[in-house]
Scaffold this motif. Structure first.
Motif: not given
Length: 643
Positions: A245-251, A284-289, A294-297
């Motif tokens: 699964a590929v999403g804007r916040h992770g795979v 990790g790359r998608l969530r870097a910014g 939000l990262r914790r959620e």
């Protein structure tokens, strides 16, 4: 050391050197192969990720919102939630989830079109055949067409181009394609909390995050399949290896959600260690910014999903009956191994096109919307909600069996053990059934019900009670209507608000891949609580003999069986329960049997104007922010917290 020993030693050293060279060569070949495999794997993920990130484009979002009939989808979702709450479903349907289901149904039924071979661009003929593929033109490439398929018309000989577009905005315009185009365009329409999900056996669909259920829901627009993750394995017969699964916040590797037979021996393309590390790196790359909150959620969501994936293999018994693939022609499905061949079926055998042998829990209740049929057939049960063991939504859903039209139908891939339920709302009085009618569907007589059982829910016992059983039904032609009297409908009456037709066998179990029925019409003998209320009111207002006579006249009038002038009415015993008093009226009922039979045999006019559906206040959706009140879809395109 003599000469012979020296020669033997030299030969041994040469052999060892040759073996070492072969090992180094094999290791290098393996490394090159592994590098090529990992490169191909990552290339597929990165290509899908590029599509997903494109969904964040504001123009693409605006285009998607512009083509969606939001007021209609929202109204349907509100209605579905209200019915779910009124019927006491647990858990009740959440509005965000209901909107996703309505979008899926609209996309399949009204918006997008499946294309195996496009019609001729010159003459419009449908008989075109493939002649290969070519590189896209500059204009086609501008809309991200990876290749263009060519088709030759069998009628005029003209060539037709079929660009395989990957631009979801362009697909909003063309509204056609195969599974790649369907999933790409649908996931844009579904909003930013949806992600593309692809298997390595060449299929792609979507997953949508459900805030109320705290999990990812499977949505396949090609099949209009919602929350049926075992469809591909248990229905189509696929042997899945990798599902990502590929999403804007992770795979994420979500293979375990879609199989009960997770087998690492199928997963030989890349090493498990490399795959886990690569997916962590991309996530990790998608969530870097992103913000720490939000990262914790998102990490909490990942942990929930991980636990659900580890336990998903035990959920097979909770799935509905699952069909073979429905989109595409038979030869194409067979070539891809998606026609269900070899899958164990509910009847105990194997075969293409059937449904997997898994226990059906039933669909959610939906309004029957059959009030307009009451005028043409006053004794027909109307105004309720319906559900079924399963359905081929949206075109062949449970509601189709109660719309009064012989040209529509309900279809369930469960075959034996399938059922249809009709339920009256609590504010309506209980009813006693006198008869029911079954109408055969438009095709495939092997799917006709042969052995059925009609049941009523006995609230006092907390169980279903049999009203009638037919073991050898036969429909001589398509759209044929069988009228069946309920055995012992007076003396053994069971007043209820819930009635169910169970299909225990179809006409030809070996040939049928499903059960289908065009119409199920239920006809009442008497609304029991109305008779009770009439009796109590009259007995309180008049002396006992007069009260009994008045109640008798009211009952006869309500049934359309008032005695003719000068003919004495039968006198019931005062104080009898309403159901027993119905037995005393059987003589009058029989005098009108011919009139009732005409009514039963004449199906209501499906073209009659529909009465408005009952007004149901939508339940509040505590999971939806207040800002979504005007447009609950808008928040899906505004980013922010996934909750």
């Amino acid at each position: 050391m003599d000469a012979d020993e020296a020669l033997a030693r030299a030969l041994q050293l040469e052999e060892e050197a040759a073996l070492a060279a072969q090992q180094r060569q094999a290791a290098a070949h393996h490394l090159r192969g592994a590098a090529a495999a990992t490169a191909a794997f990552s290339q597929q993920v990165e290509g899908t990720l590029a599509k997903v990130l494109g969904y964040e484009d504001e123009l693409a979002q605006a285009m998607a919102l512009s083509v969606m009939p939001l007021p209609r989808l929202e109204a349907s979702a509100d209605e579905a939630c209200a019915v779910s709450t009124a019927m006491g479903e647990q858990p009740p349907l959440n509005r965000r989830d209901a909107l996703a289901f309505e979008l899926l149904s609209w996309f399949k039924q009204d918006f997008f079109r499946w294309v195996s071979a496009p019609p001729c661009a010159a003459c419009g003929a449908a008989n075109t055949h493939s002649t290969g593929a070519v590189a896209p033109t500059a204009e086609e490439a501008a809309h991200k067409a990876g290749r263009t398929e060519l088709f030759r018309c069998g009628q005029c000989g003209a060539a037709t181009r079929f660009p395989r577009y990957n631009d979801p905005v362009k697909l909003l315009e063309t509204r056609r394609g195969r599974c790649g185009e369907w999933a790409n365009c649908f996931t844009l329409a579904a909003g930013l909390e949806a992600r593309l999900t692809m298997d390595w056996e060449d299929h792609i669909w979507a997953e949508c995050w459900s805030p109320s259920q705290r999990r990812w829901m499977h949505l396949d627009p090609c099949e209009a399949a919602a929350d049926k993750p075992l469809l591909y394995e248990a229905g189509w017969g696929k042997r899945l290896s990798y599902v990502v699964a590929v999403g804007r916040h992770g795979v994420a590797d979500v293979t375990r959600r879609y199989t009960t037979q997770y087998d690492e021996s199928r997963r030989q393309l890349v090493s498990e260690g490399w795959l886990a590390g690569y997916l962590r790196h991309v996530t990790g790359r998608l969530r870097a910014g992103l913000s720490p909150e939000l990262r914790r959620e998102l990490e909490q969501r990942d942990e929930l999903d991980r636990r659900q994936l580890l336990s998903s293999g035990t959920a097979a018994a909770e799935e509905v009956a699952l069909p073979a693939r429905q989109t595409g022609d038979a030869a194409w499905l067979a070539a891809r191994g998606e026609d269900g061949s070899g899958v164990a079926r509910a009847s105990g055998g194997t075969g293409a096109g059937g449904a997997a042998a898994v226990k059906p829990p039933g669909t959610r209740y939906r309004l029957a919307k059959d009030e307009h049929l009451a005028a043409a057939s006053p004794r027909r049960l109307c105004g309720g909600a319906v559900r079924a063991s399963g359905e081929n939504a949206p075109g062949e859903a449970a509601q189709r069996a109660f719309d009064g039209s012989p040209t529509t139908k309900w279809l369930d891939f469960g075959k034996e053990g399938a059922w249809l339920e009709y339920r009256l709302p609590a504010e309506q009085p209980q009813a006693v059934l006198a008869a029911y009618a079954l109408t055969s569907a438009n095709d495939s007589p092997e799917r006709d019900p042969r052995h059925v059982m009609l049941e009523a829910w006995d609230k006092g016992r907390g169980a279903w009670v049999m009203l009638d059983e037919q073991r050898s039904l036969s429909f001589p032609q398509r759209h044929h209507r069988l009228v069946l009297r309920v055995s012992g409908c007076v003396s053994g009456a069971t007043p209820s608000r819930r009635f169910r037709l169970r299909v225990l066998a179809v006409a030809d179990p070996a040939a049928a891949n499903s059960v289908q029925l065009a119409c199920l019409d239920l006809y009442v003998l008497k609304r029991v609580e109305q008779a009770q209320q009439q009796q109590q009111a009259e007995e309180q207002a008049q002396p006992q003999p007069q009260a009994a006579e008045a109640a008798e006249q009211q009952q006869q009038t309500a049934n359309g069986t008032t005695a003719a002038a000068g003919e004495p009415a039968q006198q019931p015993k005062g104080g009898e329960p309403a159901v027993e008093r119905l037995a005393a009226l059987q003589l009058q009922e029989e005098q009108q049997a011919q009139q009732q039979q005409v009514e039963l045999q004449e199906p209501p006019d499906p073209a009659a104007p529909a009465a408005p559906a009952p007004s149901l206040a939508p339940p509040s959706d505590s999971s939806s922010p207040a800002g979504e009140a005007g447009n609950p879809w808008a928040a899906l395109f505004q980013g922010g917290s996934p909750t």
